[in-house]
Write an enzyme that holds these catalytic residues in place. Structure first.
Site, short mmCIF file in Angstrom:
data_model
loop_
_atom_site.label_atom_id
_atom_site.label_comp_id
_atom_site.label_asym_id
_atom_site.label_seq_id
_atom_site.Cartn_x
_atom_site.Cartn_y
_atom_site.Cartn_z
N ASN A 1 2.27 -35.73 34.78
CA ASN A 1 1.77 -36.80 33.95
C ASN A 1 2.06 -38.15 34.59
O ASN A 1 3.06 -38.33 35.28
CB ASN A 1 2.30 -36.71 32.51
N CYS B 1 -6.66 -31.57 26.93
CA CYS B 1 -6.43 -30.71 28.09
C CYS B 1 -6.86 -29.27 27.82
O CYS B 1 -7.31 -28.59 28.74
CB CYS B 1 -4.98 -30.78 28.53
N GLU C 1 1.99 -42.07 33.28
CA GLU C 1 1.81 -43.01 32.19
C GLU C 1 1.33 -44.36 32.71
O GLU C 1 1.36 -44.63 33.91
CB GLU C 1 3.11 -43.17 31.41
N ASN C 2 0.91 -45.20 31.78
CA ASN C 2 0.40 -46.52 32.13
C ASN C 2 0.81 -47.47 31.02
O ASN C 2 0.79 -47.11 29.84
CB ASN C 2 -1.12 -46.46 32.26
N ALA C 3 1.16 -48.71 31.37
CA ALA C 3 1.55 -49.70 30.36
C ALA C 3 0.42 -49.95 29.36
O ALA C 3 0.68 -50.28 28.21
CB ALA C 3 1.95 -51.01 31.04
N CYS D 1 -2.31 -30.55 25.35
CA CYS D 1 -2.88 -31.31 24.24
C CYS D 1 -4.33 -30.84 24.02
O CYS D 1 -4.88 -30.09 24.81
CB CYS D 1 -2.83 -32.81 24.55
N TYR E 1 -1.25 -48.17 27.37
CA TYR E 1 -1.36 -46.91 26.64
C TYR E 1 -2.65 -46.89 25.84
O TYR E 1 -3.02 -47.90 25.27
CB TYR E 1 -0.14 -46.77 25.71
N GLU F 1 -1.94 -31.54 33.25
CA GLU F 1 -3.01 -30.55 33.40
C GLU F 1 -4.25 -31.18 34.01
O GLU F 1 -4.91 -30.57 34.86
CB GLU F 1 -3.37 -29.95 32.03
N CYS G 1 -2.64 -36.74 31.83
CA CYS G 1 -1.83 -35.55 31.58
C CYS G 1 -1.65 -34.75 32.87
O CYS G 1 -2.49 -34.80 33.77
CB CYS G 1 -2.50 -34.66 30.54
#
Length: 136
Positions: free
Chosen positions: A44, A91, A46-48, A88, A50, A57, A55
């Site tokens: 995964n 995914c 992430e990014n600020a 999720c 959001y 997968e 993900c």
């Protein structure tokens, strides 16, 4: 552990170690095997801004496509915590694009595999490519 499952487990563990999860602290790794036996992994990111993150997968599927694979035969997802870290909803649908309903989805934490489902159990009566091809 079965050697094929062990190779997925190790690939997911290695990918998870590279996860970028500074906001949630929830690192996930995923590995999949294509129908030719090749393994692809993702983590995964992430990014600020959001929810722009990716993900694990989705990363593994992108790696498969970039590597020339087209069909998934098995998936392993590894995450932390006491709860099962299953794919999720988005995914599950991503996996569905490239896998049969019978494809095993293994769920693990760093200590080992905790559960195994089929894609069909996680995404019953799903919509897939054949719905659009007229072969449904």
């Amino acid at each position: 552990m079965d050697p094929d499952l062990q190779s997925l487990f190790e690939a997911a563990r290695a990918a998870r170690a590279h996860a970028y999860a500074p906001y949630s602290g929830f690192s996930v790794g995923a590995a999949l095997r294509d129908t030719d036996g090749r393994i692809y992994a993702g983590c995964n990111v992430e990014n600020a801004a959001y929810p722009v993150g990716t993900c694990a997968e989705a990363g593994a599927i992108a790696a498969m496509m970039a590597g020339g694979g087209r069909r998934i035969s098995a998936v392993l997802v590894m995450g932390p915590g006491p709860g099962l870290v299953t794919p999720c909803g988005a995914c599950r649908q991503r996996i569905r694009e490239f896998a049969a309903s019978e494809a095993p989805i293994h769920v693990a934490d760093p200590d080992g595999v905790r559960a195994c489902f089929t894609l069909g159990a996680l995404l019953p009566d799903s919509f897939g490519p054949e719905n659009l091809s007229g072969d449904a």
